[in-house]
Design a protein around this motif. Structure first.
Motif, PDB file in Angstrom:
ATOM      1  N   LYS A  38      47.982  51.878  41.312  1.00  0.00           N
ATOM      2  CA  LYS A  38      47.181  50.935  42.075  1.00  0.00           C
ATOM      3  C   LYS A  38      45.782  50.826  41.473  1.00  0.00           C
ATOM      4  O   LYS A  38      45.384  51.580  40.581  1.00  0.00           O
ATOM      5  CB  LYS A  38      47.085  51.384  43.535  1.00  0.00           C
ATOM      6  CG  LYS A  38      48.437  51.406  44.243  1.00  0.00           C
ATOM      7  CD  LYS A  38      49.008  50.014  44.331  1.00  0.00           C
ATOM      8  CE  LYS A  38      50.321  50.032  45.093  1.00  0.00           C
ATOM      9  NZ  LYS A  38      50.914  48.711  45.204  1.00  0.00           N
ATOM     10  N   MET A  39      45.032  49.877  42.006  1.00  0.00           N
ATOM     11  CA  MET A  39      43.691  49.638  41.496  1.00  0.00           C
ATOM     12  C   MET A  39      42.812  50.870  41.650  1.00  0.00           C
ATOM     13  O   MET A  39      41.982  51.186  40.796  1.00  0.00           O
ATOM     14  CB  MET A  39      43.088  48.450  42.243  1.00  0.00           C
ATOM     15  CG  MET A  39      41.661  48.139  41.886  1.00  0.00           C
ATOM     16  SD  MET A  39      41.016  46.848  42.958  1.00  0.00           S
ATOM     17  CE  MET A  39      41.116  47.676  44.541  1.00  0.00           C
ATOM     18  N   PRO A  94      51.365  53.530  45.024  1.00  0.00           N
ATOM     19  CA  PRO A  94      51.527  52.282  45.782  1.00  0.00           C
ATOM     20  C   PRO A  94      52.025  52.551  47.194  1.00  0.00           C
ATOM     21  O   PRO A  94      52.866  53.411  47.423  1.00  0.00           O
ATOM     22  CB  PRO A  94      52.560  51.507  44.968  1.00  0.00           C
ATOM     23  CG  PRO A  94      53.284  52.545  44.197  1.00  0.00           C
ATOM     24  CD  PRO A  94      52.297  53.614  43.892  1.00  0.00           C
ATOM     25  N   TYR A 101      44.188  43.295  45.888  1.00  0.00           N
ATOM     26  CA  TYR A 101      44.680  43.251  44.502  1.00  0.00           C
ATOM     27  C   TYR A 101      45.972  44.050  44.314  1.00  0.00           C
ATOM     28  O   TYR A 101      46.745  43.797  43.384  1.00  0.00           O
ATOM     29  CB  TYR A 101      43.609  43.787  43.549  1.00  0.00           C
ATOM     30  CG  TYR A 101      42.549  42.770  43.185  1.00  0.00           C
ATOM     31  CD1 TYR A 101      42.568  41.480  43.718  1.00  0.00           C
ATOM     32  CD2 TYR A 101      41.521  43.097  42.308  1.00  0.00           C
ATOM     33  CE1 TYR A 101      41.592  40.556  43.404  1.00  0.00           C
ATOM     34  CE2 TYR A 101      40.535  42.177  41.973  1.00  0.00           C
ATOM     35  CZ  TYR A 101      40.568  40.912  42.521  1.00  0.00           C
ATOM     36  OH  TYR A 101      39.612  39.989  42.197  1.00  0.00           O
ATOM     37  N   ASN A 102      46.207  45.042  45.188  1.00  0.00           N
ATOM     38  CA  ASN A 102      47.427  45.833  45.045  1.00  0.00           C
ATOM     39  C   ASN A 102      48.689  45.004  45.274  1.00  0.00           C
ATOM     40  O   ASN A 102      49.792  45.426  44.921  1.00  0.00           O
ATOM     41  CB  ASN A 102      47.415  47.009  46.024  1.00  0.00           C
ATOM     42  CG  ASN A 102      46.453  48.103  45.575  1.00  0.00           C
ATOM     43  OD1 ASN A 102      46.194  48.254  44.379  1.00  0.00           O
ATOM     44  ND2 ASN A 102      45.921  48.853  46.527  1.00  0.00           N
ATOM     45  N   VAL A 131      50.937  44.370  42.231  1.00  0.00           N
ATOM     46  CA  VAL A 131      51.969  45.342  41.869  1.00  0.00           C
ATOM     47  C   VAL A 131      53.295  44.982  42.528  1.00  0.00           C
ATOM     48  O   VAL A 131      54.368  45.046  41.903  1.00  0.00           O
ATOM     49  CB  VAL A 131      51.529  46.765  42.262  1.00  0.00           C
ATOM     50  CG1 VAL A 131      52.618  47.774  41.926  1.00  0.00           C
ATOM     51  CG2 VAL A 131      50.228  47.121  41.569  1.00  0.00           C
ATOM     52  N   TRP A 155      41.736  47.467  35.104  1.00  0.00           N
ATOM     53  CA  TRP A 155      43.011  47.509  35.823  1.00  0.00           C
ATOM     54  C   TRP A 155      43.676  46.142  35.844  1.00  0.00           C
ATOM     55  O   TRP A 155      44.888  46.020  35.648  1.00  0.00           O
ATOM     56  CB  TRP A 155      42.752  48.000  37.249  1.00  0.00           C
ATOM     57  CG  TRP A 155      44.008  48.177  38.054  1.00  0.00           C
ATOM     58  CD1 TRP A 155      44.804  49.276  38.091  1.00  0.00           C
ATOM     59  CD2 TRP A 155      44.603  47.222  38.942  1.00  0.00           C
ATOM     60  NE1 TRP A 155      45.863  49.092  38.947  1.00  0.00           N
ATOM     61  CE2 TRP A 155      45.767  47.822  39.477  1.00  0.00           C
ATOM     62  CE3 TRP A 155      44.266  45.935  39.333  1.00  0.00           C
ATOM     63  CZ2 TRP A 155      46.583  47.172  40.396  1.00  0.00           C
ATOM     64  CZ3 TRP A 155      45.076  45.281  40.241  1.00  0.00           C
ATOM     65  CH2 TRP A 155      46.229  45.879  40.759  1.00  0.00           C
ATOM     66  N   ARG A 157      47.378  44.887  34.327  1.00  0.00           N
ATOM     67  CA  ARG A 157      48.423  44.178  35.066  1.00  0.00           C
ATOM     68  C   ARG A 157      48.792  42.856  34.367  1.00  0.00           C
ATOM     69  O   ARG A 157      49.949  42.439  34.409  1.00  0.00           O
ATOM     70  CB  ARG A 157      47.940  43.878  36.482  1.00  0.00           C
ATOM     71  CG  ARG A 157      47.484  45.093  37.288  1.00  0.00           C
ATOM     72  CD  ARG A 157      48.603  46.046  37.660  1.00  0.00           C
ATOM     73  NE  ARG A 157      49.115  46.852  36.565  1.00  0.00           N
ATOM     74  CZ  ARG A 157      48.440  47.871  36.000  1.00  0.00           C
ATOM     75  NH1 ARG A 157      47.243  48.204  36.420  1.00  0.00           N
ATOM     76  NH2 ARG A 157      48.979  48.555  35.003  1.00  0.00           N
TER      77      ARG A 157
END
Length: 565
Positions: A20-21, A26, A57-58, A61, A113, A117
């Motif tokens: 994660k960020m 997660p 932002y997560n 993922v 990060w 991604r």
């Protein structure tokens, strides 16, 4: 007793391994209710949350994990990929992936990060290149090019880096197109949809292909084949008066003074260096054949200078023999006629291709078309043209009917165009001529002339074969050919030349099948039946034996065999 699981129960989702960020593992995605919320609505919701702020932002993922499940859930993966493409394009436009000088350590970590991604998203879409499903491959190409458009529209400096850097989306896309052997559809779509339409895409494609060829060592032949296939789907370079003006990037190069993209010479130089890099790479026979096919339309126009490099490549291709020789001669002829290349051995090499195999080859029609183009000029020496005419006439004695029906009208056209060749058809007797130099007497009262053909079939130089002093007795022999079409056509050389010329395209694609088909489709008219060239015999092997005569050896053998049955 365990309770029964109801339809409204929510199953646990698989956790993704991507960090994660904030570096934590997660979390579970928010549970969906039983209200029938569709997958598309869920993806749109996650997308909207990401754009609201960093705290969401997560969600990237989770969307990325859906993209990686294409084989299990293709529709869901495609929707997630489209949603992520919109997310990254907006983040790139908002400069969320750009680290400024005043950024704090936390902000720099967020930027790093997000870049990670984006690289994962690119890698996921690149795995779709070469997919057997055309829709999946086309979707991947479209989404990647949207990312490229966003990355190359951030100002002149960052735009240049997005085109050229080896870690950029564009470079990775070109590398995948070259490395995947089954990406023919993607290469064709990229060439026709992007490289042909936009000047900047075409320019940077040439640079990227050159860089991939320079850095890739493994499977180099496959990569070269991919490069040749990709460039073959790109149109030939613009004319000399063309001004580059169509751009894929939103930042037009015209806003930068003295930008090299505005110069057509720069575009042609990039193309020239890329083709030279391909020439220097290990080439298979198929790749070399593909290059020779593209030479006159897409390669040669880029080489206004350094013609000696092309001449060496074409000469090596000719020495390889077979169909490569024919294709190489075509390109050499283009250099001679359009760029004044001095190649004095051209017609000698062309003459060496005339052998028995070429008339039986599947490339026969193509060879005849090129031969007609090479010898079309009326300024060629009569001795040279006579050698080609005589050699084809000699080869026609062993050629299939499909080739002969082209040779005869071709000879007619060239004798018509070169009046000095008329002696090959009708040469009056003259004792001083070479062809009548030998005489011999047979019997006491009659004398016959023993004619010696001065034509040297083994001579490789067409200028000194002696064909101009010979005659086309071979074509007169064809008047007794077993095939009626060939025999009828051969008789035109013994008649007056009243026809202006024959259209040779009408005779090029004949074969045994087409000639037989014409005969079978012809209607028989008149009271007479179909004429045949044989008669049914009354006896087979045995002759009629009268009284008091004995059978010969064959007759006794057959009679004994019949009595034994």
């Amino acid at each position: 007793m365990p309770g029964t699981v109801t339809n409204s129960a929510v199953r646990k989702r698989k956790r993704d391994d991507a960090p994660k960020m904030d570096g934590t593992k997660p979390r579970k995605a928010p549970k969906t209710t039983s209200t029938g919320q569709s997958t598309q609505t869920r993806i749109l919701h996650l997308e909207e949350q990401i754009l609201q702020g960093r705290e969401h932002y997560n969600n990237i993922v989770e969307l990325q994990s859906l993209v990686q499940r294409y084989e299990a859930k293709p529709r869901m993966a495609t929707l997630a990929a489209v949603g992520l493409c919109r997310v990254f394009c907006r983040l790139i436009a908002a400069e969320a992936l750009v680290r400024t000088g005043s950024a704090t350590a936390g902000e720099a970590q967020v930027v790093q990060w997000l870049k990670g991604r984006l690289r994962e998203y690119d890698e996921s879409l690149l795995t779709w290149i070469g997919s057997p499903e055309a829709a999946q491959e086309s979707t991947s190409l479209t989404l990647l090019m949207r990312i490229v458009k966003a990355e190359t529209s951030q100002g002149s400096k960052r735009s240049e880096q997005a085109w050229r850097t080896e870690t950029s989306t564009f470079f990775k896309l070109i590398q995948a197109l070259l490395e995947r052997t089954n990406a023919d559809g993607a290469r064709q779509e990229f060439g026709e949809k992007y490289a042909d339409e936009y000047d900047d895409v075409r320019f940077y494609t040439f640079l990227a292909v050159k860089q991939v060829l320079k850095t890739s060592s493994a499977h180099s032949e496959e990569i070269v084949g991919g490069a040749v296939d990709l460039l073959s789907h790109m149109e030939s370079p613009p004319d000399s008066d063309y001004q580059p003006q169509t751009w894929y990037s939103a930042d037009a190069p015209s806003s930068v003074p003295n930008n090299p993209l505005l110069s057509l010479a720069t575009h042609r130089k990039a193309a020239q260096e890329t083709w030279l890099a391909i020439f220097r790479s290990p080439l298979t026979k198929d790749n070399r054949k593909r290059l020779l096919t593209l030479a006159t339309s897409q390669i040669l126009p880029n080489f206004s200078t350094r013609l000696e490099l092309l001449a060496d490549f074409l000469t090596d291709s000719f020495n390889a023999g077979g169909s490569l020789s024919l294709l190489a001669l075509n390109s050499i002829f283009h250099l001679i006629t359009h760029q004044n290349l001095d190649y004095p051995e051209f017609y000698t090499k062309l003459y060496s291709l005339l052998d028995e195999d070429i008339l039986h080859s599947k490339h026969r029609s193509r060879f005849f078309r090129l031969l007609e183009m090479f010898l079309r000029s009326e300024h060629l020496p009569a001795a040279l043209v006579a050698s080609f005419v005589k050699r084809l006439a000699r080869l026609s004695l062993q050629a299939p009917p499909g080739a002969i029906v082209w040779i005869v009208p071709w000879v007619y056209n060239y004798v018509k165009g070169h009046p000095s060749l008329g002696f090959l058809l009708h040469r009056p007797h003259h004792p001083a001529h070479r062809i009548y130099s030998t005489q011999s007497k047979q019997g006491s009262d009659s004398a016959t002339m023993a004619v010696k053909d001065p034509f040297n079939m083994l001579e490789s130089n067409p200028n000194i074969t002696g064909a101009i002093d010979s005659s086309l007795w071979e074509l007169e022999t064809l008047q007794s050919h077993y095939h009626p079409n060939v025999a009828t056509l051969a008789r035109i050389l013994g008649e007056q030349f009243t026809k202006r010329e024959y259209v040779l395209e009408d005779f090029l694609d004949h074969s045994y099948a087409s000639l037989v088909g014409q005969e079978l489709g012809r209607e028989v008219s008149g009271k007479k039946g179909v004429e045949v060239e044989w008669a049914i015999p009354k006896r087979i092997v045995m002759e009629e034996v009268g009284e008091g005569q004995e059978l010969n050896g064959v007759g006794r053998l057959l009679t004994g065999a019949l009595e034994a049955m």
